[in-house]
Scaffold this active site. Structure first.
Site, PDB file in Angstrom:
ATOM      1  N   PHE A  11       1.207   5.228   0.793  1.00 45.37           N
ATOM      2  CA  PHE A  11       0.641   6.267   1.644  1.00 45.37           C
ATOM      3  C   PHE A  11       1.263   7.615   1.299  1.00 45.37           C
ATOM      4  O   PHE A  11       2.416   7.674   0.845  1.00 45.37           O
ATOM      5  CB  PHE A  11       0.924   5.972   3.126  1.00 45.37           C
ATOM      6  CG  PHE A  11       0.219   4.766   3.668  1.00 45.37           C
ATOM      7  CD1 PHE A  11      -0.968   4.894   4.374  1.00 45.37           C
ATOM      8  CD2 PHE A  11       0.755   3.494   3.483  1.00 45.37           C
ATOM      9  CE1 PHE A  11      -1.616   3.788   4.890  1.00 45.37           C
ATOM     10  CE2 PHE A  11       0.109   2.380   3.996  1.00 45.37           C
ATOM     11  CZ  PHE A  11      -1.078   2.531   4.702  1.00 45.37           C
ATOM     12  N   THR A  33       0.845  -1.190   0.000  1.00 44.56           N
ATOM     13  CA  THR A  33       0.000   0.000   0.000  1.00 44.56           C
ATOM     14  C   THR A  33       0.885   1.246   0.000  1.00 44.56           C
ATOM     15  O   THR A  33       1.865   1.315   0.738  1.00 44.56           O
ATOM     16  CB  THR A  33      -0.934   0.027   1.217  1.00 44.56           C
ATOM     17  OG1 THR A  33      -1.802  -1.109   1.157  1.00 44.56           O
ATOM     18  CG2 THR A  33      -1.789   1.289   1.226  1.00 44.56           C
TER      19      THR A  33
END
Length: 276
Positions: free
Chosen positions: A174, A172
């Site tokens: 960010f 992921t």
């Protein structure tokens, strides 16, 4: 300065893990929603906000790209977090005891092979760390949670199995958001993120993108989304490699002006080494 960074979710969430990785010296502050995390930063309650924008398996995080332009915040950094999923349960429980596992629906979908091989039924929870918290409160050995090892540490759960995700490269991305922009060149490889709206002329998007191709600027992301619920008003979100003061980037951005009605640089920040 408060020395605090906000994130969406419960303590132990992957966003919390991103805070610990990117800003280990700051206190991580959990928030109920992305909007709450943004508001906490905008109001000065915290210094920074950590927001997930995309996942290598499931694509972009819903709502984030529409929230960023109007947030009043600026991107000052990025962080890539490998999503290692663990099966957590109350102390003393064994894998054979676990009949149901709770987690966010997206995470459940990333562990189908493991759950099937152990005949464990998936149970949808609000989020990953929240599921771990519920399992700890219930105290039932037959109920497990799929979450991070950090969540297990926080809620006193045992790790029965680790790295059980189906995709070994699940990551992921960010963005670290601040009230103040920082356009300083603080790394050898920089990224620039901006939004724009094309003018209402034929082939406007094609022409707007031409400057990046002819000047050799690598565009790593280009996404569109509707503005104000209109099917005719479209805003574009883009990431490019380089700094606005690089000669080729400057030429490309200057050319972009001719074909756009609005343009806003959301952030200039170092490229995370894990990007490559």
């Amino acid at each position: 300065m408060t020395g605090r960074i906000a994130f969406q979710g419960e303590l132990g969430a992957y966003s919390h893990e991103a805070c610990r990785q990117a800003r280990p010296d700051m206190e991580a502050v959990p928030c109920r929603t992305f909007e709450d995390a943004i508001d906490a930063c905008r109001s000065g309650e915290v210094d920074l906000a950590m927001l997930p924008v995309e996942n290598s398996t499931y694509g972009r995080v819903a709502d984030i790209h529409t929230l960023l332009p109007g947030s009043g915040l600026r991107i000052i950094d990025e962080a890539f977090v490998r999503v290692h999923i663990s099966l957590l349960a109350i102390p003393g429980a064994k894998i054979s005891d676990v009949k149901r596992a709770m987690s966010h629906t997206v995470l459940l979908g990333q562990c189908r092979d493991f759950l099937k091989s152990h005949s464990i039924t998936a149970v949808t929870g609000a989020d990953t760390a929240g599921s771990a918290k519920i399992v700890a409160e219930k105290g039932e050995p037959s109920m497990g949670a799929l979450a991070s090892e950090l969540a297990g540490e926080i809620y006193g759960l045992d790790v029965l199995a680790s790295k059980i995700e189906d995709q070994s490269n699940n990551t992921t991305r960010f963005l670290v958001m601040s009230r103040e922009a920082d356009h300083s060149r603080r790394a050898s490889k920089m990224m620039t993120t901006f939004t724009f709206r094309v003018r209402n002329i034929p082939a406007a998007l094609y022409k707007a993108m031409g400057g990046f191709a002819t000047n050799g600027v690598n565009m790593t992301k280009l996404e569109s989304y509707m503005v104000g619920g209109s099917f005719t008003a479209t805003e574009f979100y883009a990431d490019i490699e380089g700094h606005p003061e690089d000669p080729n980037v400057k030429l490309a951005l200057d050319e972009l002006k001719y074909f756009t009605s609005e343009r806003d640089i959301l952030g200039v920040y170092p490229a995370d080494p894990r990007r490559d």
